[in-house]
Scaffold this motif. Structure first.
Motif, PDB file in Angstrom:
ATOM      1  N   GLY A 134     -22.765  35.223 -22.143  1.00 57.57           N
ATOM      2  CA  GLY A 134     -23.049  34.036 -20.700  1.00 57.57           C
ATOM      3  C   GLY A 134     -22.593  35.151 -19.407  1.00 57.57           C
ATOM      4  O   GLY A 134     -21.413  36.031 -20.006  1.00 57.57           O
ATOM      5  N   VAL A 135     -21.546  34.034 -18.824  1.00 61.31           N
ATOM      6  CA  VAL A 135     -20.411  34.329 -17.612  1.00 61.31           C
ATOM      7  C   VAL A 135     -19.466  34.527 -17.872  1.00 61.31           C
ATOM      8  O   VAL A 135     -18.740  34.141 -19.111  1.00 61.31           O
ATOM      9  CB  VAL A 135     -20.454  33.206 -16.995  1.00 61.31           C
ATOM     10  N   PRO A 136     -18.782  36.079 -17.700  1.00 58.68           N
ATOM     11  CA  PRO A 136     -18.609  36.762 -16.573  1.00 58.68           C
ATOM     12  C   PRO A 136     -20.335  37.829 -17.178  1.00 58.68           C
ATOM     13  O   PRO A 136     -20.147  38.928 -16.474  1.00 58.68           O
ATOM     14  CB  PRO A 136     -17.371  37.225 -16.505  1.00 58.68           C
ATOM     15  N   PHE A 137     -19.783  38.072 -18.546  1.00 57.25           N
ATOM     16  CA  PHE A 137     -20.858  39.522 -19.109  1.00 57.25           C
ATOM     17  C   PHE A 137     -22.262  39.129 -18.652  1.00 57.25           C
ATOM     18  O   PHE A 137     -22.868  40.447 -19.009  1.00 57.25           O
ATOM     19  CB  PHE A 137     -20.646  39.468 -20.519  1.00 57.25           C
ATOM     20  N   GLY A 138     -22.984  38.473 -18.820  1.00 57.91           N
ATOM     21  CA  GLY A 138     -24.320  38.498 -18.243  1.00 57.91           C
ATOM     22  C   GLY A 138     -24.984  37.284 -18.063  1.00 57.91           C
ATOM     23  O   GLY A 138     -24.246  36.210 -17.874  1.00 57.91           O
ATOM     24  N   TRP A 139     -25.741  36.717 -18.087  1.00 59.71           N
ATOM     25  CA  TRP A 139     -26.604  34.906 -17.431  1.00 59.71           C
ATOM     26  C   TRP A 139     -27.165  35.114 -18.410  1.00 59.71           C
ATOM     27  O   TRP A 139     -28.495  33.443 -18.115  1.00 59.71           O
ATOM     28  CB  TRP A 139     -27.962  35.780 -16.255  1.00 59.71           C
ATOM     29  N   ASN A 142     -24.621  30.166 -21.561  1.00 62.31           N
ATOM     30  CA  ASN A 142     -23.861  29.433 -20.272  1.00 62.31           C
ATOM     31  C   ASN A 142     -24.120  27.563 -20.366  1.00 62.31           C
ATOM     32  O   ASN A 142     -22.403  27.243 -19.298  1.00 62.31           O
ATOM     33  CB  ASN A 142     -24.587  29.446 -18.558  1.00 62.31           C
ATOM     34  N   LYS A 143     -24.859  27.450 -21.039  1.00 60.45           N
ATOM     35  CA  LYS A 143     -25.082  25.994 -20.575  1.00 60.45           C
ATOM     36  C   LYS A 143     -23.531  25.546 -22.179  1.00 60.45           C
ATOM     37  O   LYS A 143     -23.166  24.482 -21.683  1.00 60.45           O
ATOM     38  CB  LYS A 143     -26.069  25.698 -21.982  1.00 60.45           C
ATOM     39  N   THR A 144     -23.362  25.957 -22.640  1.00 59.90           N
ATOM     40  CA  THR A 144     -22.113  25.952 -23.521  1.00 59.90           C
ATOM     41  C   THR A 144     -21.053  25.933 -22.801  1.00 59.90           C
ATOM     42  O   THR A 144     -20.108  24.717 -22.115  1.00 59.90           O
ATOM     43  CB  THR A 144     -22.256  26.991 -25.038  1.00 59.90           C
ATOM     44  N   LEU A 145     -20.597  27.000 -22.241  1.00 59.09           N
ATOM     45  CA  LEU A 145     -20.270  27.513 -21.448  1.00 59.09           C
ATOM     46  C   LEU A 145     -19.771  26.232 -20.432  1.00 59.09           C
ATOM     47  O   LEU A 145     -18.823  25.309 -19.792  1.00 59.09           O
ATOM     48  CB  LEU A 145     -20.016  28.478 -20.671  1.00 59.09           C
ATOM     49  N   ILE A 146     -20.702  25.719 -20.071  1.00 54.55           N
ATOM     50  CA  ILE A 146     -20.948  24.380 -18.947  1.00 54.55           C
ATOM     51  C   ILE A 146     -20.224  22.970 -19.546  1.00 54.55           C
ATOM     52  O   ILE A 146     -19.158  22.834 -19.054  1.00 54.55           O
ATOM     53  CB  ILE A 146     -21.993  24.020 -17.583  1.00 54.55           C
ATOM     54  N   ALA A 147     -20.685  22.725 -20.451  1.00 54.34           N
ATOM     55  CA  ALA A 147     -20.412  21.509 -21.182  1.00 54.34           C
ATOM     56  C   ALA A 147     -18.812  21.402 -21.636  1.00 54.34           C
ATOM     57  O   ALA A 147     -18.086  21.070 -21.273  1.00 54.34           O
ATOM     58  CB  ALA A 147     -20.864  21.379 -22.455  1.00 54.34           C
ATOM     59  N   PHE A 148     -18.681  23.287 -22.298  1.00 52.38           N
ATOM     60  CA  PHE A 148     -17.103  23.206 -22.168  1.00 52.38           C
ATOM     61  C   PHE A 148     -16.389  22.822 -21.179  1.00 52.38           C
ATOM     62  O   PHE A 148     -14.844  22.204 -21.545  1.00 52.38           O
ATOM     63  CB  PHE A 148     -17.130  24.236 -23.240  1.00 52.38           C
ATOM     64  N   VAL A 149     -16.595  23.936 -20.516  1.00 49.79           N
ATOM     65  CA  VAL A 149     -16.021  23.155 -19.061  1.00 49.79           C
ATOM     66  C   VAL A 149     -15.345  21.747 -18.361  1.00 49.79           C
ATOM     67  O   VAL A 149     -14.641  21.792 -18.258  1.00 49.79           O
ATOM     68  CB  VAL A 149     -16.248  24.088 -17.901  1.00 49.79           C
ATOM     69  N   PHE A 150     -16.319  21.440 -18.414  1.00 47.68           N
ATOM     70  CA  PHE A 150     -16.561  19.561 -18.634  1.00 47.68           C
ATOM     71  C   PHE A 150     -15.672  18.578 -19.253  1.00 47.68           C
ATOM     72  O   PHE A 150     -15.157  17.769 -19.026  1.00 47.68           O
ATOM     73  CB  PHE A 150     -18.237  19.091 -18.510  1.00 47.68           C
ATOM     74  N   TRP A 151     -15.705  18.839 -20.638  1.00 44.37           N
ATOM     75  CA  TRP A 151     -15.760  18.068 -21.715  1.00 44.37           C
ATOM     76  C   TRP A 151     -13.831  18.515 -21.667  1.00 44.37           C
ATOM     77  O   TRP A 151     -12.800  17.912 -21.931  1.00 44.37           O
ATOM     78  CB  TRP A 151     -16.622  18.697 -22.716  1.00 44.37           C
ATOM     79  N   ILE A 182     -25.941  16.278 -21.691  1.00 42.81           N
ATOM     80  CA  ILE A 182     -27.148  15.628 -22.271  1.00 42.81           C
ATOM     81  C   ILE A 182     -28.093  16.396 -20.967  1.00 42.81           C
ATOM     82  O   ILE A 182     -29.530  16.798 -21.248  1.00 42.81           O
ATOM     83  CB  ILE A 182     -27.185  14.570 -22.123  1.00 42.81           C
ATOM     84  N   LEU A 183     -27.624  16.239 -19.293  1.00 42.19           N
ATOM     85  CA  LEU A 183     -28.501  17.415 -19.141  1.00 42.19           C
ATOM     86  C   LEU A 183     -28.622  18.682 -19.375  1.00 42.19           C
ATOM     87  O   LEU A 183     -30.124  19.208 -19.236  1.00 42.19           O
ATOM     88  CB  LEU A 183     -28.068  17.355 -17.831  1.00 42.19           C
ATOM     89  N   ILE A 184     -27.650  19.369 -19.111  1.00 41.26           N
ATOM     90  CA  ILE A 184     -27.753  20.802 -19.783  1.00 41.26           C
ATOM     91  C   ILE A 184     -28.519  20.744 -20.832  1.00 41.26           C
ATOM     92  O   ILE A 184     -29.113  22.053 -21.167  1.00 41.26           O
ATOM     93  CB  ILE A 184     -26.555  21.631 -19.679  1.00 41.26           C
ATOM     94  N   PHE A 185     -28.406  20.535 -22.362  1.00 37.26           N
ATOM     95  CA  PHE A 185     -29.025  20.227 -23.445  1.00 37.26           C
ATOM     96  C   PHE A 185     -29.764  19.915 -24.005  1.00 37.26           C
ATOM     97  O   PHE A 185     -30.156  20.117 -25.092  1.00 37.26           O
ATOM     98  CB  PHE A 185     -28.125  19.834 -24.842  1.00 37.26           C
ATOM     99  N   ALA A 186     -30.841  19.581 -22.881  1.00 46.46           N
ATOM    100  CA  ALA A 186     -32.063  19.122 -22.620  1.00 46.46           C
ATOM    101  C   ALA A 186     -32.673  20.201 -21.886  1.00 46.46           C
ATOM    102  O   ALA A 186     -34.119  20.264 -22.120  1.00 46.46           O
ATOM    103  CB  ALA A 186     -32.807  17.640 -21.700  1.00 46.46           C
ATOM    104  N   ILE A 187     -32.004  21.061 -21.494  1.00 49.90           N
ATOM    105  CA  ILE A 187     -32.999  22.448 -20.619  1.00 49.90           C
ATOM    106  C   ILE A 187     -33.254  23.186 -22.467  1.00 49.90           C
ATOM    107  O   ILE A 187     -32.899  22.978 -23.377  1.00 49.90           O
ATOM    108  CB  ILE A 187     -31.854  23.776 -20.552  1.00 49.90           C
ATOM    109  N   PRO A 188     -34.614  23.268 -22.296  1.00 52.08           N
ATOM    110  CA  PRO A 188     -35.304  24.388 -23.419  1.00 52.08           C
ATOM    111  C   PRO A 188     -34.119  25.117 -24.192  1.00 52.08           C
ATOM    112  O   PRO A 188     -34.149  25.880 -23.262  1.00 52.08           O
ATOM    113  CB  PRO A 188     -36.480  24.638 -23.057  1.00 52.08           C
TER     114      PRO A 188
END
Length: 276
Positions: free
Chosen positions: A201-206, A211-220, A244-250
Motif C-alpha cells: 500500500g501507500v507509500p510503496f504501492g496502490w 490501503n483500506k487497512t491503512l485508512i481504517a488505522f488512521v481514523f481509529w 464499515i464503508l471501506i471493508f465493504a469494498i470487495p
C-alpha cells in the motif's frame, strides 16, 4: 431498559458485521464464479475457481455426469495477447477435470470453457485466476479472527456512540488494538507469504486491501488519541462509518498482480492504467 438497548446494539453490530463480511467475500474477484447451464434437458450448477496456489496446478472441475458431454479449456497468461492453449477435459467418474498450470506469486491466467453435446454448445464467460503462496493456518486464522473482531467492535462502538452510551470509548480501544494485531501486524505477514511483499500500500504501492487497512488505522488512531483526552462520540462514529464503508469494498480488488512482461509484482490497477 438500558441493558436491553445495549444488548440490541451488540446484536445489531454482529448482524452488520456478518452482512458486510459475506458481501465482501461474495463480490471479490477471487471468489469462485458460479453459473447454471442446461444441456440434454439436464440442469448443471457449475463453479469456476478464481484463486490458485503456487504449489500446485489449479483444477477446473465440471460436475457433469453425462458421458455424451465434452468440454475444452482455453487459457493464456493475463493480461497478454498470447494465443490460447487448449486442453480437453478428462472424465473422472461423474465429473470432468482439466488443469491450469501453476503460476508464480500474483501470476494470473485468463481462461474460458466450452461445453458441448452434439450440435449444442455453451461457452462459459472468460474468468481470471490469480495464484498466491500458501499462508500457514497459524498466521491466516488469527489474521481473519482479529480483522473480524475489528469490524465487529467498530460497528458496536459506532452504534454505542450514536446512541450516547459511554461504553463506546472502551469498545473503541478494543477496536484499535484488534486492528493493529490483525491488520498492521498479521496483515503484512499474510501478504509476505502470499505475494512475497510485506506492504504493497501507500507509500510503496496502490494495493487496495493494504490501503483500506491503512485508512481504517488512521481514523481509529485519531479516535483513540482524541478519546484519551476526552470521549468523542463524533470521532468514534466517523471512524466506525469509514471502517464499515471501506471493508465493504470487495476483497482483493486491484490487488497484487504479476507483470508478465517484466516478471515484477505490481498492482492490477496500476498495470491496467499503463497498458491503456
Amino acid at each position: 431498559m438500558t441493558t436491553f438497548k445495549i444488548i440490541i446494539i451488540w446484536i445489531a453490530g454482529l448482524i452488520i458485521t456478518l452482512t458486510a463480511a459475506v458481501y465482501q467475500r461474495l463480490t471479490g474477484p477471487t471468489y469462485p464464479y458460479r453459473t447454471t447451464i442446461e444441456l440434454n434437458k439436464h440442469v448443471y450448477k457449475l463453479e469456476f475457481i478464481r484463486s490458485g496456489s503456487t504449489s500446485m496446478d489449479a483444477e477446473v472441475i465440471l460436475e457433469i455426469d453425462d458421458p455424451t458431454i465434452n468440454a475444452t479449456l482455453h487459457y493464456r497468461k493475463y493480461p497478454t495477447n498470447d494465443p490460447f492453449v487448449d486442453v480437453n477435459f478428462v472424465r473422472e467418474d461423474d465429473k470432468m477435470v482439466a488443469s491450469l498450470p501453476k503460476q508464480p506469486m500474483a501470476g494470473k491466467l485468463d481462461y474460458s470453457v466450452d461445453i458441448q453435446s452434439g450440435d449444442e454448445k455453451i461457452s462459459i464467460p472468460s474468468q481470471v485466476i490469480r495464484f498466491k503462496g500458501d499462508v500457514p493456518d497459524f498466521i491466516l486464522a488469527p489474521h481473519i479472527f482479529f480483522m473480524f473482531l475489528t469490524m465487529f467492535f467498530s460497528n458496536v462502538a459506532g452504534l454505542l456512540a450514536a446512541f450516547n452510551f459511554s461504553q463506546f470509548k472502551r469498545i473503541g480501544i478494543f477496536t484499535f488494538w484488534c486492528l493493529i494485531a490483525g491488520g498492521m501486524i498479521l496483515g503484512p505477514v499474510v501478504q509476505k507469504y502470499a505475494f512475497d511483499e510485506l506492504w504493497a500500500g501507500v507509500p510503496f504501492g496502490w494495493d487496495l486491501t493494504d490501503n483500506k487497512t491503512l485508512i481504517a488505522f488512521v481514523f481509529w488512531l485519531a479516535a483513540f488519541l482524541i478519546n484519551r483526552k476526552s470521549p468523542s462520540r463524533t470521532w468514534t462514529i466517523i471512524a466506525a462509518l469509514v471502517t464499515i464503508l471501506i471493508f465493504a469494498i470487495p476483497h482483493s480488488m486491484f490487488g497484487s498482480e504479476l507483470n508478465p512482461e517484466t516478471g515484477k509484482i505490481i498492482q492490477g490497477l496500476v498495470y491496467t492504467f499503463f497498458k491503456m
